[in-house]
Design a protein around this motif. Structure first.
Motif, PDB file in Angstrom:
ATOM      1  N   SER A  28     -84.777  35.551 119.600  1.00  0.00           N
ATOM      2  CA  SER A  28     -86.157  36.327 119.183  1.00  0.00           C
ATOM      3  C   SER A  28     -86.200  36.619 117.749  1.00  0.00           C
ATOM      4  O   SER A  28     -84.954  37.167 117.134  1.00  0.00           O
ATOM      5  N   ALA A  29     -87.096  36.849 116.977  1.00  0.00           N
ATOM      6  CA  ALA A  29     -86.965  37.177 115.744  1.00  0.00           C
ATOM      7  C   ALA A  29     -86.862  38.837 115.517  1.00  0.00           C
ATOM      8  O   ALA A  29     -86.065  39.071 114.769  1.00  0.00           O
ATOM      9  N   GLY A  30     -87.191  39.812 116.651  1.00  0.00           N
ATOM     10  CA  GLY A  30     -87.022  40.897 116.689  1.00  0.00           C
ATOM     11  C   GLY A  30     -85.561  41.223 116.633  1.00  0.00           C
ATOM     12  O   GLY A  30     -84.982  42.192 116.078  1.00  0.00           O
ATOM     13  N   ALA A  31     -84.592  40.435 117.690  1.00  0.00           N
ATOM     14  CA  ALA A  31     -83.355  40.720 117.878  1.00  0.00           C
ATOM     15  C   ALA A  31     -82.586  40.271 116.555  1.00  0.00           C
ATOM     16  O   ALA A  31     -81.762  41.031 116.147  1.00  0.00           O
ATOM     17  N   GLU A  32     -83.145  39.033 115.794  1.00  0.00           N
ATOM     18  CA  GLU A  32     -82.450  38.563 114.692  1.00  0.00           C
ATOM     19  C   GLU A  32     -82.248  39.649 113.576  1.00  0.00           C
ATOM     20  O   GLU A  32     -81.654  39.828 112.664  1.00  0.00           O
ATOM     21  N   SER A  33     -83.621  40.278 113.400  1.00  0.00           N
ATOM     22  CA  SER A  33     -83.965  41.161 112.256  1.00  0.00           C
ATOM     23  C   SER A  33     -83.332  42.521 112.320  1.00  0.00           C
ATOM     24  O   SER A  33     -82.833  43.053 111.534  1.00  0.00           O
ATOM     25  N   SER A  34     -82.909  42.876 113.715  1.00  0.00           N
ATOM     26  CA  SER A  34     -82.375  44.190 114.001  1.00  0.00           C
ATOM     27  C   SER A  34     -80.742  44.234 114.274  1.00  0.00           C
ATOM     28  O   SER A  34     -80.139  45.264 113.928  1.00  0.00           O
ATOM     29  N   GLY A  35     -80.338  42.563 114.102  1.00  0.00           N
ATOM     30  CA  GLY A  35     -78.774  42.780 114.449  1.00  0.00           C
ATOM     31  C   GLY A  35     -78.477  42.879 115.909  1.00  0.00           C
ATOM     32  O   GLY A  35     -77.121  42.710 115.951  1.00  0.00           O
ATOM     33  N   TRP A  36     -79.235  43.072 116.780  1.00  0.00           N
ATOM     34  CA  TRP A  36     -79.030  43.190 118.184  1.00  0.00           C
ATOM     35  C   TRP A  36     -79.312  41.986 118.580  1.00  0.00           C
ATOM     36  O   TRP A  36     -80.106  41.148 118.330  1.00  0.00           O
ATOM     37  N   ALA A  37     -78.499  41.511 119.899  1.00  0.00           N
ATOM     38  CA  ALA A  37     -78.766  40.485 120.323  1.00  0.00           C
ATOM     39  C   ALA A  37     -79.789  40.189 120.947  1.00  0.00           C
ATOM     40  O   ALA A  37     -80.762  38.985 121.011  1.00  0.00           O
ATOM     41  N   LYS A  38     -80.371  41.271 121.711  1.00  0.00           N
ATOM     42  CA  LYS A  38     -81.565  41.105 122.573  1.00  0.00           C
ATOM     43  C   LYS A  38     -82.693  42.130 121.863  1.00  0.00           C
ATOM     44  O   LYS A  38     -83.821  41.639 121.358  1.00  0.00           O
ATOM     45  N   SER A  39     -82.491  43.216 121.948  1.00  0.00           N
ATOM     46  CA  SER A  39     -83.219  44.261 121.561  1.00  0.00           C
ATOM     47  C   SER A  39     -82.304  45.536 121.011  1.00  0.00           C
ATOM     48  O   SER A  39     -81.365  45.750 121.551  1.00  0.00           O
ATOM     49  N   PRO A  40     -83.112  46.483 119.971  1.00  0.00           N
ATOM     50  CA  PRO A  40     -82.421  47.580 119.809  1.00  0.00           C
ATOM     51  C   PRO A  40     -81.830  48.437 120.982  1.00  0.00           C
ATOM     52  O   PRO A  40     -82.579  48.608 122.030  1.00  0.00           O
ATOM     53  N   THR A  42     -79.878  47.875 123.200  1.00  0.00           N
ATOM     54  CA  THR A  42     -79.594  47.059 124.362  1.00  0.00           C
ATOM     55  C   THR A  42     -78.377  46.265 123.998  1.00  0.00           C
ATOM     56  O   THR A  42     -78.310  45.444 123.380  1.00  0.00           O
ATOM     57  N   LEU A  43     -77.104  46.659 124.726  1.00  0.00           N
ATOM     58  CA  LEU A  43     -75.990  45.829 124.485  1.00  0.00           C
ATOM     59  C   LEU A  43     -76.046  44.602 125.525  1.00  0.00           C
ATOM     60  O   LEU A  43     -76.046  44.682 126.717  1.00  0.00           O
ATOM     61  N   VAL A  44     -75.838  43.498 125.020  1.00  0.00           N
ATOM     62  CA  VAL A  44     -75.573  42.286 125.930  1.00  0.00           C
ATOM     63  C   VAL A  44     -74.042  41.692 125.723  1.00  0.00           C
ATOM     64  O   VAL A  44     -73.490  41.524 125.023  1.00  0.00           O
ATOM     65  N   PHE A  45     -73.461  41.966 127.113  1.00  0.00           N
ATOM     66  CA  PHE A  45     -72.074  41.570 127.415  1.00  0.00           C
ATOM     67  C   PHE A  45     -72.005  40.056 128.151  1.00  0.00           C
ATOM     68  O   PHE A  45     -72.360  40.079 129.294  1.00  0.00           O
ATOM     69  N   ALA A  46     -71.080  39.478 127.229  1.00  0.00           N
ATOM     70  CA  ALA A  46     -71.135  37.996 127.685  1.00  0.00           C
ATOM     71  C   ALA A  46     -69.437  37.947 128.241  1.00  0.00           C
ATOM     72  O   ALA A  46     -68.673  38.299 127.672  1.00  0.00           O
ATOM     73  N   ALA A  47     -69.364  37.011 129.367  1.00  0.00           N
ATOM     74  CA  ALA A  47     -68.161  36.676 130.055  1.00  0.00           C
ATOM     75  C   ALA A  47     -68.108  35.553 130.717  1.00  0.00           C
ATOM     76  O   ALA A  47     -69.333  35.130 131.223  1.00  0.00           O
ATOM     77  N   VAL A  48     -67.099  34.899 131.205  1.00  0.00           N
ATOM     78  CA  VAL A  48     -66.856  33.717 131.954  1.00  0.00           C
ATOM     79  C   VAL A  48     -66.330  34.469 133.220  1.00  0.00           C
ATOM     80  O   VAL A  48     -65.251  34.755 133.092  1.00  0.00           O
ATOM     81  N   PRO A  49     -67.094  34.132 134.395  1.00  0.00           N
ATOM     82  CA  PRO A  49     -66.334  34.465 135.702  1.00  0.00           C
ATOM     83  C   PRO A  49     -65.008  33.817 135.948  1.00  0.00           C
ATOM     84  O   PRO A  49     -65.169  32.564 135.625  1.00  0.00           O
ATOM     85  N   ASP A  50     -63.959  34.398 136.356  1.00  0.00           N
ATOM     86  CA  ASP A  50     -62.730  33.908 136.611  1.00  0.00           C
ATOM     87  C   ASP A  50     -62.583  33.038 137.818  1.00  0.00           C
ATOM     88  O   ASP A  50     -62.143  31.881 137.782  1.00  0.00           O
ATOM     89  N   LYS A  51     -63.510  33.662 138.891  1.00  0.00           N
ATOM     90  CA  LYS A  51     -63.428  32.973 140.142  1.00  0.00           C
ATOM     91  C   LYS A  51     -65.135  33.219 140.426  1.00  0.00           C
ATOM     92  O   LYS A  51     -65.787  34.224 140.087  1.00  0.00           O
ATOM     93  N   ALA A  52     -65.486  32.096 141.504  1.00  0.00           N
ATOM     94  CA  ALA A  52     -67.048  32.405 141.864  1.00  0.00           C
ATOM     95  C   ALA A  52     -66.904  33.904 142.503  1.00  0.00           C
ATOM     96  O   ALA A  52     -66.326  34.380 143.176  1.00  0.00           O
ATOM     97  N   ALA A 254     -74.055  49.264 111.750  1.00  0.00           N
ATOM     98  CA  ALA A 254     -72.607  50.150 111.543  1.00  0.00           C
ATOM     99  C   ALA A 254     -72.438  51.110 112.410  1.00  0.00           C
ATOM    100  O   ALA A 254     -71.352  51.107 113.151  1.00  0.00           O
ATOM    101  N   GLU A 255     -73.700  51.799 112.810  1.00  0.00           N
ATOM    102  CA  GLU A 255     -73.413  52.948 113.926  1.00  0.00           C
ATOM    103  C   GLU A 255     -73.014  52.466 115.298  1.00  0.00           C
ATOM    104  O   GLU A 255     -72.368  52.940 115.985  1.00  0.00           O
ATOM    105  N   ALA A 256     -73.857  51.247 115.683  1.00  0.00           N
ATOM    106  CA  ALA A 256     -73.637  50.712 116.785  1.00  0.00           C
ATOM    107  C   ALA A 256     -72.297  50.165 117.061  1.00  0.00           C
ATOM    108  O   ALA A 256     -71.583  50.335 117.961  1.00  0.00           O
ATOM    109  N   LYS A 257     -71.863  49.398 116.025  1.00  0.00           N
ATOM    110  CA  LYS A 257     -70.675  48.692 115.901  1.00  0.00           C
ATOM    111  C   LYS A 257     -69.574  49.691 116.270  1.00  0.00           C
ATOM    112  O   LYS A 257     -68.501  49.366 116.818  1.00  0.00           O
TER     113      LYS A 257
END
Length: 315
Positions: A28-40, A42-52, A254-257
């Protein structure tokens, strides 16, 4: 990423389910301009499940990060390593957890991420590293990797750190040619000296070896240990692997990071417990805290990527 080994290990669905292009198109344009993946905030945490079904193992850490940073934390499950790398490259996640190879591959593709911590492998561990173990059926006559020539070898996934890259390293050290001779119908590498079988996850690799679908195979140490305990396999070689990182998006304000980095580096089991977050059996059996790291910690993986072309780390 010993989820489970909560780490690394290790994928459960079809490779390529998400592509970088598709993910990029969804930004989304909003996320791109703010530096957040989704919205200010809100942290998006990505992972791959090791097992089902292992997604829930991350919940205590997510709740701890939310309490510590003051931000909302959303889980972004990905089907496999390819999809995780695509998500990070497309800027769809603020935090990622993965194996060292996925980190190297993601940055090679242009992902703007920084490794800030790596998972410890046991309650008393002082190092985040672990081992890629070569296993054979318990009654196998194979005693060394030099005997793998002409045999079937179980790997995890072409994007797996301990289940492919370090497996190739071990086979090469044993005198086998690990130069790829092409790809199969699924785009996976082929070799003259042995027949690769990609099991999809560490536990599936151990099961395939135990049931003699493969003459030998590779799995991370915690998974191999379970199969050894059951008398199903035995270990014939081990290679040290730098632990899997938690990464933070370089695009975050910077503060969020700073907040996220400090929270991740302080995410000991003791601190999570003190925060009042309920711990689950799945979490405490596979998560033991972290060690602060920076990109230099992953230099051994980058070096292997330069020397083992079949790993195709930049693809």
């Amino acid at each position: 990423m010993r989820a489970p080994s909560i780490k690394t290990l290790l994928s459960v669905a079809v490779a390529g389910a998400l592509s970088a292009a598709a993910l990029s198109g969804c930004s989304s344009a909003g996320a791109e301009s703010s530096g957040w993946a989704k919205s200010p905030e809100t942290l998006v945490f990505a992972a791959v499940p090791d097992k089902a079904g292992s997604d829930a193992n991350w919940k205590p850490l997510q709740e701890y990060l939310a309490k510590t940073t003051g931000y909302e934390v959303e889980y972004y499950p990905t089907s496999d390593y390819t999809a995780l790398i695509a998500a990070l490259t497309a800027g769809k996640a603020d935090i990622g957890t993965m194996g060292g190879l996925q980190y190297v591959m993601a940055t090679a593709k242009g992902a703007e991420i920084e490794p800030v911590a790596a998972s410890l492998t046991s309650p008393d561990a002082e190092d985040a590293g672990y081992f890629s173990e070569a296993i054979v059926p318990a009654d196998s006559t194979i005693t060394s990797l030099s005997e793998a020539r002409g045999k079937s070898v179980c790997f995890i996934d072409p994007n797996s750190t301990s289940g492919f890259l370090f497996g190739l390293k071990a086979l090469s050290a044993a005198g086998l040619d690990v130069t790829s001779t092409g790809v199969d119908a699924s785009g996976r590498p082929k070799f003259d000296d042995f027949t690769p079988i990609f099991a999809g996850s560490h536990d599936k690799s151990a099961q395939a070896v135990a049931s003699k679908q493969c003459d030998l195979g590779f799995a991370e140490d915690t998974v191999a240990a379970e199969a050894v305990e059951k008398g199903q396999v035995k270990v014939i070689n081990r290679e040290y692997v730098p632990g899997g990182p938690f990464t933070v998006s370089s695009a975050l304000p910077a503060e969020a990071k700073t907040k996220v980095t400090d929270a991740l580096r302080g995410a000991s089991v003791e601190n999570i417990k003190k925060s009042g977050v309920p711990l689950t059996d799945g979490f405490t059996s596979s998560y033991f805290g972290v060690l602060a790291v920076d990109p230099s910690y992953f230099a051994p993986i980058s070096d292997l990527c330069q020397n083992i072309a079949a790993a195709n780390c930049a693809s």
